[in-house]
Design a protein around this motif. Structure first.
Motif, mmCIF file in Angstrom:
data_model
loop_
_atom_site.group_PDB
_atom_site.id
_atom_site.type_symbol
_atom_site.label_atom_id
_atom_site.label_comp_id
_atom_site.label_asym_id
_atom_site.label_seq_id
_atom_site.Cartn_x
_atom_site.Cartn_y
_atom_site.Cartn_z
ATOM 1 N N SER A 246 3.278 4.776 -33.720
ATOM 2 C CA SER A 246 3.052 6.172 -33.325
ATOM 3 C C SER A 246 2.707 6.998 -34.561
ATOM 4 N N LEU A 247 1.962 8.066 -34.349
ATOM 5 C CA LEU A 247 1.595 8.945 -35.456
ATOM 6 C C LEU A 247 2.847 9.563 -36.078
ATOM 7 N N THR A 248 3.787 9.956 -35.258
ATOM 8 C CA THR A 248 5.027 10.558 -35.767
ATOM 9 C C THR A 248 5.760 9.593 -36.694
ATOM 10 N N ALA A 249 5.904 8.348 -36.279
ATOM 11 C CA ALA A 249 6.584 7.349 -37.119
ATOM 12 C C ALA A 249 5.802 7.112 -38.405
ATOM 13 N N ALA A 250 4.487 7.038 -38.299
ATOM 14 C CA ALA A 250 3.655 6.803 -39.481
ATOM 15 C C ALA A 250 3.780 7.957 -40.474
ATOM 16 N N GLY B 173 -3.138 9.083 -39.820
ATOM 17 C CA GLY B 173 -3.617 8.583 -38.535
ATOM 18 C C GLY B 173 -4.694 7.521 -38.684
ATOM 19 N N MET B 174 -5.552 7.684 -39.684
ATOM 20 C CA MET B 174 -6.623 6.702 -39.912
ATOM 21 C C MET B 174 -6.074 5.387 -40.460
ATOM 22 N N VAL C 162 -5.800 16.123 -34.916
ATOM 23 C CA VAL C 162 -5.830 15.027 -35.871
ATOM 24 C C VAL C 162 -6.921 14.065 -35.425
ATOM 25 N N MET C 163 -7.808 13.747 -36.329
ATOM 26 C CA MET C 163 -8.931 12.858 -36.033
ATOM 27 C C MET C 163 -9.724 13.361 -34.814
ATOM 28 N N ARG C 164 -9.941 14.685 -34.798
ATOM 29 C CA ARG C 164 -10.706 15.352 -33.740
ATOM 30 C C ARG C 164 -10.079 15.240 -32.356
#
Length: 75
Positions: free
Chosen positions: A45-49, A37-38, A1-3
């Protein structure tokens, strides 16, 4: 994710929801996670988002007519 290499832990239902969304939007799960993610807040956190994104996606698609057809509210 996002490189960046990352891992997220989601419930099976959340993975199913992501697959449904990616099918409807004609994009990959990777694309969705990158977008989330962006746009997420730095301290989130990415998981929560991703969980919030899924909830907001389906919430935006909900209508009163669909609610009634699904039989919700008739406990």
């Amino acid at each position: 994710v996002m490189r960046r290499r990352t891992s997220i832990r989601l419930e099976p239902e959340m993975w199913t929801a992501l697959r449904e969304i990616s099918g409807r939007e004609r994009c990959s799960i990777h694309d969705i996670c990158t977008l989330v993610g962006m746009r997420k807040k730095e301290n989130t956190s990415l998981t929560a988002a991703i969980r919030v994104f899924i909830m907001l996606y389906f919430r935006a698609a909900t209508t009163e007519d669909g609610h009634a057809r699904a039989g919700h509210g008739s406990f």
